[in-house]
Write an enzyme that holds these catalytic residues in place. Structure first.
Site, short mmCIF file in Angstrom:
data_model
loop_
_atom_site.label_atom_id
_atom_site.label_comp_id
_atom_site.label_asym_id
_atom_site.label_seq_id
_atom_site.Cartn_x
_atom_site.Cartn_y
_atom_site.Cartn_z
N ASP A 16 0.86 -1.18 0.00
CA ASP A 16 0.00 0.00 0.00
C ASP A 16 0.90 1.24 0.00
O ASP A 16 1.10 1.89 1.02
CB ASP A 16 -0.90 -0.02 1.24
CG ASP A 16 -2.02 1.01 1.16
OD1 ASP A 16 -2.18 1.63 0.10
OD2 ASP A 16 -2.72 1.19 2.17
N GLU A 95 -6.53 4.88 -9.08
CA GLU A 95 -7.80 5.39 -8.55
C GLU A 95 -8.48 6.41 -9.46
O GLU A 95 -7.83 7.31 -10.01
CB GLU A 95 -7.54 6.02 -7.18
CG GLU A 95 -8.80 6.36 -6.42
CD GLU A 95 -8.53 6.50 -4.93
OE1 GLU A 95 -9.11 7.41 -4.32
OE2 GLU A 95 -7.74 5.71 -4.39
N LYS A 131 -9.62 1.70 -9.40
CA LYS A 131 -10.07 1.85 -8.02
C LYS A 131 -11.22 2.85 -7.97
O LYS A 131 -11.08 4.01 -8.37
CB LYS A 131 -8.89 2.33 -7.18
CG LYS A 131 -8.91 1.96 -5.73
CD LYS A 131 -7.55 2.30 -5.13
CE LYS A 131 -7.51 2.08 -3.65
NZ LYS A 131 -6.20 2.51 -3.10
N THR A 155 -13.20 0.37 -3.47
CA THR A 155 -12.56 0.82 -2.25
C THR A 155 -13.55 1.55 -1.34
O THR A 155 -14.72 1.67 -1.66
CB THR A 155 -11.35 1.71 -2.59
OG1 THR A 155 -10.61 2.00 -1.42
CG2 THR A 155 -11.79 3.01 -3.25
N PHE A 177 -12.03 -1.72 4.60
CA PHE A 177 -11.06 -0.90 5.33
C PHE A 177 -11.07 -1.25 6.82
O PHE A 177 -11.82 -0.67 7.60
CB PHE A 177 -11.39 0.58 5.13
CG PHE A 177 -10.78 1.18 3.89
CD1 PHE A 177 -10.72 0.47 2.71
CD2 PHE A 177 -10.29 2.47 3.91
CE1 PHE A 177 -10.17 1.02 1.57
CE2 PHE A 177 -9.72 3.04 2.77
CZ PHE A 177 -9.66 2.32 1.59
#
Length: 324
Positions: A16, A95, A131, A155, A177
């Protein structure tokens, strides 16, 4: 073997980070990026050439200043992704602008454009995950994109209803998350710590994983946003886990026997009912989950703010490049 090596034997480890050097150090299969990670990486001297190349690319297209800025932003994201893919054997997540989270058609258009940029650079779409925030609109966009062979990573996923909707839409991967759920419950309970075995974020991923494997959904589960290695170890066996360089380092230095906590075999034995899903059900389930509602909204706001910061940084560099 250290704990990281043992974890890699049962779970796909994802870095990440946007820091290419960290990725090379820990050798994950995949990696994920977001605007805040790109902002941090773009300010590092060793990656200045990627920003310079993106500025030159955008300038060559002509058009308005705003148009050039957006072209540079897209090219920069793809340039970092391309660099990362020279190191990792698997995929990189890129993203979509969080400000498009409630616009299905704009999300689809942006995703297609990012894939076009990757393919123009010789990168197969099979190595890219687009994403997208797990709003209803984002999930519907992903459903369309998946049918075109554009794989998606949904996400900002906090609620069970979001996960079920993603699975039924046929998305490639979801990112629940863990850490942000953990943070919400710390505040809600008025406590300073929660043991990993009792962590609501850990329990959320366990529930989603077991449900997906129980009912044969192909969507991969990638636990994300960890606060400590204890949360990670409780999810050993999950399809994927995306982990910061700091926590990867802790795992690499730690010894001991790692117990597998999740498996398709154990999931199939779970006694859980199947959940029907449509837009009304999705919105009601999200509404009834205060944590998921609050964290989704907060996450979109934070990602949007990070995009603005990155735009400001890139815009300033663009002006410097042309001597304005």
């Amino acid at each position: 073997m250290n704990l990281l090596e043992q974890l890699k034997s049962m779970t796909i480890v994802v870095a990440d980070t946007g820091d290419i050097e960290s990725i090379a150090q820990y050798q994950p299969r995949d990696t994920t990026t977001n605007p805040s990670l790109l902002l941090k990486a773009a300010q590092m001297p060793q990656y200045a050439h990627l920003l310079d190349q993106s500025i030159a690319f955008a300038d060559s297209l002509g058009g308005s200043e705003d148009g050039k800025l957006q072209a540079c932003m897209d090219k920069l994201a793809v340039s970092f992704g391309k660099e990362i893919l020279q190191i990792v054997p698997g995929r990189v997540s890129t993203e979509v602008d969080a400000r498009l989270s409630f616009d299905t058609e704009a999300t689809i258009a942006k995703a297609r454009h990012l894939i076009e940029l990757y393919e123009a650079d010789g990168i197969s779409r099979n190595r890219i995950l687009i994403k997208i925030a797990s709003t209803w609109e984002g999930i519907k966009a992903a459903e369309t994109l998946e049918k075109e062979g554009i794989h998606c990573n949904l996400t900002l996923l906090f609620g069970f209803g979001q996960a079920v909707a993603c699975a039924k839409a046929g998305v490639t991967l979801i990112s629940p998350f863990v850490g942000r759920i953990h943070d919400w419950y710390l505040k809600d309970r008025g406590v300073k710590s929660i043991e990993p075995t009792d962590d609501p974020g850990v329990h959320s991923v366990q529930r989603i994983y077991n449900y997906f494997k129980k009912y044969g959904f192909k969507t991969e589960v990638m636990g994300a946003s960890f606060r400590n290695t204890g949360e990670i170890l409780e999810l050993a066996g999950c399809d994927l886990l995306t982990i910061s360089p700091e926590l990867l380092g802790e795992l690499q230095k730690a010894d001991g026997k790692l117990e597998r906590k999740l498996s398709p075999e154990s999931a199939k034995k779970q006694d859980v009912p199947e959940t029907a899903m449509d837009e009304k059900t999705f919105r009601w389930m999200l509404n009834e989950d205060a944590m998921a509602t609050e964290k989704l909204a907060e996450g979109i706001r934070k990602f949007a703010a990070d995009i603005v910061k990155l735009e400001q940084f890139v815009g300033k560099r663009m002006k410097q490049a042309v001597g304005v």
